[in-house]
Scaffold this motif. Structure first.
Motif, PDB file in Angstrom:
ATOM      1  N   CYS A 122      -6.072   0.795   5.543  1.00 43.17           N
ATOM      2  CA  CYS A 122      -6.121   2.246   5.782  1.00 43.17           C
ATOM      3  C   CYS A 122      -7.115   2.968   4.869  1.00 43.17           C
ATOM      4  O   CYS A 122      -7.255   4.175   4.937  1.00 43.17           O
ATOM      5  CB  CYS A 122      -4.735   2.858   5.604  1.00 43.17           C
ATOM      6  N   CYS A 150      -0.042   3.126   3.747  1.00 45.90           N
ATOM      7  CA  CYS A 150       0.278   2.579   5.073  1.00 45.90           C
ATOM      8  C   CYS A 150       1.374   1.515   5.044  1.00 45.90           C
ATOM      9  O   CYS A 150       1.822   1.061   6.093  1.00 45.90           O
ATOM     10  CB  CYS A 150      -0.975   2.020   5.735  1.00 45.90           C
ATOM     11  N   CYS A 165       0.838  -1.198   0.000  1.00 49.36           N
ATOM     12  CA  CYS A 165       0.000   0.000   0.000  1.00 49.36           C
ATOM     13  C   CYS A 165       0.874   1.249   0.000  1.00 49.36           C
ATOM     14  O   CYS A 165       1.790   1.371   0.817  1.00 49.36           O
ATOM     15  CB  CYS A 165      -0.914   0.010   1.219  1.00 49.36           C
ATOM     16  N   CYS A 192      -7.409   0.009  -0.055  1.00 52.27           N
ATOM     17  CA  CYS A 192      -6.629  -0.738   0.939  1.00 52.27           C
ATOM     18  C   CYS A 192      -7.531  -1.162   2.090  1.00 52.27           C
ATOM     19  O   CYS A 192      -8.191  -0.335   2.702  1.00 52.27           O
ATOM     20  CB  CYS A 192      -5.469   0.121   1.466  1.00 52.27           C
ATOM     21  N   HIS A 239      -6.865   3.609   1.792  1.00 56.34           N
ATOM     22  CA  HIS A 239      -6.260   4.357   0.694  1.00 56.34           C
ATOM     23  C   HIS A 239      -6.919   3.927  -0.608  1.00 56.34           C
ATOM     24  O   HIS A 239      -7.033   2.735  -0.887  1.00 56.34           O
ATOM     25  CB  HIS A 239      -4.750   4.097   0.642  1.00 56.34           C
TER      26      HIS A 239
HETATM   27 ZN   LIG Z   1      -3.085   1.098   3.276  1.00 54.95          ZN
END
Ligand SMILES: [Zn+2]
Length: 272
Positions: free
Chosen positions: A42, A23, A20, A39, A44
């Motif tokens: 997190c 993170c 990722c 993700c 994302h």
């Molecule tokens: Zn992430």
């Protein structure tokens, strides 16, 4: 290439995992696919290509693509490190697309809509005469059919290789959208990472609703250019969706998992 069972194992798992950007979590690619390229740790939001975007938003992932054959005529016979004509043909080969946008019609939660999705991988999602013409035709179809329009932006801005002709697309699309507005048909703009330059300066910010995915970079000029011009350090999170929402430039930041339903609800509100 390494021999032995260790080497084979490494070879077989290669490309199945990725890290990722946000993170650092190692994610199984299949898990990322199942989670709409978000993700799981997190949230994302990874970038989506135009086709995946359309499949995600249209009911059953099915749609009719329109104006797929329009291609740039290279009006300036432009050369930089290589000729624009060569750049176009290699991009067309790599992406199986004629230019940086797919325009389609289909149903979104049962409602007929016209939907355009930009492709960042095609010369940075830049807007030249083809992108401008395809969007304008999508607007005109919405007018003729009296159905809403949705444009998902992902773009570096105007296409430099088409010079002033690319800049004219800003006015052309804006004028078409004004006619849509006068006909009282809704246009929803979805801004994704990144949406910058002439696209932000025209249709991406002209929606009846301007909504963005979390963490998307959205702006006109790049942060370095702004810092050098105003000689000030820019605040934390500058040009990200959440910052723009706080400062009144966006109407909402919507997670990808909720995007389709959010658009459907907004259209129910506008149309019924
Ligand atoms: Zn992430």
């Amino acid at each position: 290439m390494e021999g032995g069972p260790e080497g084979e194992k490494r070879l077989r798992t290669e490309g199945l995992w990725l890290k990722c950007d946000s993170c650092g979590q190692i994610i199984w690619k299949k898990a990322l696919d199942d989670n709409l390229q978000v993700c799981p740790r997190c949230e994302h939001h990874f970038r989506l290509d135009a086709r995946t975007r359309l499949e995600m938003l249209f009911d059953g992932g099915s749609y009719d693509e329109l104006d797929a054959a329009l291609i740039s005529t290279d009006p300036l016979h432009f050369h930089d490190s290589k000729s624009y004509a060569d750049r176009l043909s290699s991009m067309q080969e790599a992406t199986s697309m004629s230019d940086a946008i797919i325009c389609a019609s289909g149903a979104l939660e049962g409602r007929p809509v016209n939907l355009c999705a930009m492709e960042l991988k095609f010369i940075g999602g830049s807007m030249g005469a083809v992108v401008g013409e395809k969007i304008t035709r999508a607007v005109e179809r919405s007018l003729a059919q009296r159905v809403p329009l949705i444009i998902v932006s992902a773009s570096g801005g105007a296409r430099m290789q088409e010079g002033a002709i690319s800049l004219m697309q800003l006015a052309k699309i804006s004028a078409a959208l004004m006619r849509l507005d006068q006909a009282r048909l809704p246009y929803i703009s979805v801004l994704t990472d990144p949406t910058t330059g002439g696209v932000t300066a025209s249709f991406a910010m002209l929606g009846d609703l301007n909504i963005a995915e979390p963490g998307a970079q959205i702006g006109f000029a790049g942060p370095r250019v702004i810092e050098q011009t105003i000689r000030q350090k820019l605040p934390e999170g500058f040009q990200r969706s959440e910052f723009l929402l706080d400062h009144g430039f966006l109407d909402a930041v919507v997670k990808r998992s909720e995007l389709k339903h959010y658009i459907a609800e907004a259209l129910n509100f506008f149309c019924d």
